[in-house]
Design a protein around this motif. Structure first.
Motif, PDB file in Angstrom:
ATOM      1  N   GLY A  37       0.805  -1.204   0.000  1.00  0.00           N
ATOM      2  CA  GLY A  37       0.000   0.000   0.000  1.00  0.00           C
ATOM      3  C   GLY A  37       0.839   1.255   0.000  1.00  0.00           C
ATOM      4  O   GLY A  37       2.008   1.271  -0.378  1.00  0.00           O
ATOM      5  N   LEU A  38       0.206   2.372   0.446  1.00  0.00           N
ATOM      6  CA  LEU A  38       0.830   3.686   0.378  1.00  0.00           C
ATOM      7  C   LEU A  38       2.151   3.735   1.128  1.00  0.00           C
ATOM      8  O   LEU A  38       3.154   4.269   0.626  1.00  0.00           O
ATOM      9  CB  LEU A  38      -0.134   4.729   0.947  1.00  0.00           C
ATOM     10  CG  LEU A  38       0.401   6.153   1.065  1.00  0.00           C
ATOM     11  CD1 LEU A  38       0.707   6.729  -0.302  1.00  0.00           C
ATOM     12  CD2 LEU A  38      -0.597   7.039   1.804  1.00  0.00           C
ATOM     13  N   GLU A  66      -3.886   0.742   4.403  1.00  0.00           N
ATOM     14  CA  GLU A  66      -4.151  -0.299   3.410  1.00  0.00           C
ATOM     15  C   GLU A  66      -5.244   0.141   2.434  1.00  0.00           C
ATOM     16  O   GLU A  66      -6.208   0.809   2.826  1.00  0.00           O
ATOM     17  CB  GLU A  66      -4.594  -1.595   4.105  1.00  0.00           C
ATOM     18  CG  GLU A  66      -3.444  -2.443   4.605  1.00  0.00           C
ATOM     19  CD  GLU A  66      -3.946  -3.741   5.210  1.00  0.00           C
ATOM     20  OE1 GLU A  66      -5.191  -3.899   5.304  1.00  0.00           O
ATOM     21  OE2 GLU A  66      -3.118  -4.573   5.596  1.00  0.00           O
ATOM     22  N   PRO A  67      -5.099  -0.221   1.165  1.00  0.00           N
ATOM     23  CA  PRO A  67      -6.171   0.101   0.200  1.00  0.00           C
ATOM     24  C   PRO A  67      -7.495  -0.487   0.648  1.00  0.00           C
ATOM     25  O   PRO A  67      -7.562  -1.597   1.181  1.00  0.00           O
ATOM     26  CB  PRO A  67      -5.666  -0.565  -1.087  1.00  0.00           C
ATOM     27  CG  PRO A  67      -4.184  -0.671  -0.929  1.00  0.00           C
ATOM     28  CD  PRO A  67      -3.952  -0.910   0.536  1.00  0.00           C
ATOM     29  N   GLY A  68      -8.563   0.271   0.458  1.00  0.00           N
ATOM     30  CA  GLY A  68      -9.886  -0.187   0.851  1.00  0.00           C
ATOM     31  C   GLY A  68     -10.314   0.259   2.230  1.00  0.00           C
ATOM     32  O   GLY A  68     -11.499   0.166   2.565  1.00  0.00           O
ATOM     33  N   ALA A 102      -3.955   8.575  -2.877  1.00  0.00           N
ATOM     34  CA  ALA A 102      -4.402   7.299  -2.325  1.00  0.00           C
ATOM     35  C   ALA A 102      -5.798   7.401  -1.709  1.00  0.00           C
ATOM     36  O   ALA A 102      -6.271   6.445  -1.087  1.00  0.00           O
ATOM     37  CB  ALA A 102      -3.406   6.802  -1.281  1.00  0.00           C
ATOM     38  N   HIS A 104      -6.789   9.707   0.605  1.00  0.00           N
ATOM     39  CA  HIS A 104      -6.826  10.262   1.950  1.00  0.00           C
ATOM     40  C   HIS A 104      -6.975  11.785   1.893  1.00  0.00           C
ATOM     41  O   HIS A 104      -6.751  12.413   0.856  1.00  0.00           O
ATOM     42  CB  HIS A 104      -5.556   9.883   2.709  1.00  0.00           C
ATOM     43  CG  HIS A 104      -5.350   8.402   2.818  1.00  0.00           C
ATOM     44  ND1 HIS A 104      -6.190   7.589   3.547  1.00  0.00           N
ATOM     45  CD2 HIS A 104      -4.416   7.577   2.258  1.00  0.00           C
ATOM     46  CE1 HIS A 104      -5.779   6.332   3.447  1.00  0.00           C
ATOM     47  NE2 HIS A 104      -4.719   6.300   2.667  1.00  0.00           N
ATOM     48  N   GLY A 164      -9.800   2.443  -8.765  1.00  0.00           N
ATOM     49  CA  GLY A 164      -8.955   2.995  -7.715  1.00  0.00           C
ATOM     50  C   GLY A 164      -9.668   4.073  -6.917  1.00  0.00           C
ATOM     51  O   GLY A 164     -10.787   4.480  -7.238  1.00  0.00           O
ATOM     52  N   PRO A 165      -9.025   4.570  -5.867  1.00  0.00           N
ATOM     53  CA  PRO A 165      -9.665   5.606  -5.046  1.00  0.00           C
ATOM     54  C   PRO A 165      -9.711   6.938  -5.773  1.00  0.00           C
ATOM     55  O   PRO A 165      -8.896   7.221  -6.662  1.00  0.00           O
ATOM     56  CB  PRO A 165      -8.738   5.681  -3.817  1.00  0.00           C
ATOM     57  CG  PRO A 165      -7.391   5.266  -4.356  1.00  0.00           C
ATOM     58  CD  PRO A 165      -7.677   4.224  -5.406  1.00  0.00           C
TER      59      PRO A 165
END
Length: 475
Positions: A37-38, A66-68, A102, A104, A164-165
């Motif tokens: 992740g990021l 973490e993604p999600g 990402a 955020h 993706g986000p």
């Protein structure tokens, strides 16, 4: 997907005063990892260096990002000690943008209040006091500069991937909004009671200043407490859980953790230094500014084009949003064709686009063609602002074209050569050019479209470095 396993964070040395803050410091080791992740991606780029606290930060922060997972909020502070950001601020800005990419939320805090005190980190003596009005003006300029970076990134460098986000929310705030209204006794009795003196006194910079002949003022000593309050305020009002800062900000980040409490984290980004090892910035006198009126797009572009091979890959990872696989390909092509300076040009283009937008990048390229490739087309397309930026030290003159006016007349009216035989000889020896075209006959009559461009400008060069800008009137 990364081509090698993501990095692992390993414990660093304990704090100078054991027990002051229980957690340890974690330093990034990019050769191994336990998370994806990021966090891992930015460790791989070299953008994230140290993470605080150490105890459990590996798993907790990696899981948090973490993604999600739901978006978190991260912030970074920028004190307005000048009316512009500079290249040394770009790693912190890039870190905020990577968080935003990402999904955020990010907050850029301009220190309109803390700049009145001055951050003592890494300084051998106190900063010169700055008037309140000047700080406010600097703070306004920094807020505009930060918004410009966020907007250029959103418009020109962000493209959401499939599934993706989306881009996270961005805010630019001034800590004068909350610190300027904070009563002294209320601060000391409330947030001030959360900080331990042992922790503040244990820092090497603080100890060195206290032992010095000049000493350390109370205002400087409490600076970390005010910055820590920023973290506490944003944690309460924005749910902020991560503070970003330069590698020299770890002490202040520790104070933010101590005041705010558990479940918050600090991440440092690398400091950008010159070839002599000095930190790039206003204090060292080597700042490359991000405001156009202090450093032109052409100058910014050339700063990155001139980077050496041993640093350009690192800068591509730090300052751009190119995938690591693409950066690796760029470097592979560079190994085959080093004379093309491909990585340097790509780096310069990406950073100039982020800072000055598409128009700024085109301006930088236009000035490059005009200066280094003697492009008449580029000269004709240049605005008055670009001419002044490109030839900052060049004298300018406004002249009226007279019938039969020669190159010799032009040089004399512009005070570019001496009167008499020596000036005449300067031209015949090939020491004079007009719009990049060398002239060896002093009696050559000026011709529209050749010696005088369509935009009514002539660029006169005498010798290798002496330029003169001629603006023609009544053409």
């Amino acid at each position: 997907a990364l081509r090698r396993p993501p990095p692992r964070l390993r414990p660093g040395p304990p704090l100078a005063t054991p027990g002051a803050i229980p957690p340890l410091l974690h330093t990034v080791d990019r050769k191994s990892a336990v998370s994806a992740g990021l966090l891992a991606a930015q460790c791989e780029r070299g953008l994230f260096q140290e993470v605080f606290p150490g105890q459990g930060a590996e798993e907790q922060l990696a899981a948090l990002l973490e993604p999600g997972r739901p978006p978190v909020t991260a912030y970074c502070g920028f004190d307005p000690t000048a009316d512009s950001l500079h290249v040394g601020h770009l790693p912190a800005v890039a870190a905020l943008l990577h968080f935003q990419r990402a999904g955020h939320n990010v907050v850029a805090v301009v220190g309109g209040a803390t700049a009145r005190l001055g951050d003592p980190s890494g300084r051998l003596r106190a900063r010169e006091p700055v008037a309140a009005g000047r700080v406010r003006a600097h703070a306004r300029a920094l807020r505009l500069g930060l918004w410009r970076l966020f907007e250029n990134h959103r418009r020109l460098l962000w493209a959401p991937g499939p599934g993706g986000p989306g881009l996270g929310r961005a805010e630019v705030l001034d800590n004068a909004r909350w610190l300027g209204r904070q009563p002294l006794l209320g601060f000391l009795c409330g947030a001030g009671g959360r900080l331990r003196m042992g922790t503040l006194l244990s820092r090497q910079g603080c100890r060195e200043r206290l032992r010095s002949a000049e000493g350390m003022s109370l205002a400087e000593f409490v600076y970390p407490a005010l910055q820590a309050y920023d973290f506490l305020h944003l944690h309460r009002r924005r749910g902020c859980r991560i503070q970003l800062g330069g590698a020299d900000q770890m002490g202040n980040i520790m104070s933010g953790y101590e005041m705010t409490g558990t479940d918050v984290f600090g991440i440092t980004v690398p400091l950008i230094t010159s070839t002599t090892g000095d930190k790039l910035g206003k204090t060292a006198g080597n700042a490359v500014w991000l405001n156009r009126d202090k450093t032109s797009p052409f100058e910014l572009y050339q700063f990155f084009v001139r980077q050496q091979d041993d640093i350009v890959e690192k800068y591509l990872k730090l300052f751009t949003f190119l995938p690591l696989e693409e950066i690796a390909h760029i470097m592979e092509m560079h190994a085959k064709e080093p004379e093309k300076w491909g990585p340097q040009k790509r780096l310069a283009a990406e950073v100039t686009k982020l800072v000055h937008g598409t128009e700024g990048l085109e301006s930088a390229k236009r000035c490059t063609r005009a200066l280094y490739y003697s492009s008449v087309e580029a000269l004709e397309a240049m605005s008055d602002q670009e001419l002044q930026e490109l030839f900052k030290q060049a004298p300018s003159a406004e002249l009226v074209l007279e019938p039969g006016m020669s190159v010799l007349d032009l040089c004399r009216k512009a005070n570019a050569i001496q009167d008499g035989p020596s000036g005449y000889q300067k031209i015949t020896d090939g020491g004079v050019s007009v719009n990049g075209i060398r002239v060896t006959n002093p009696e050559t009559v000026l011709i529209l479209g050749q010696h005088i461009l369509k935009n009514g400008v002539s660029l006169l060069r005498v010798g290798k470095k002496n330029y003169y800008i001629i603006k023609w009137l009544q053409l």
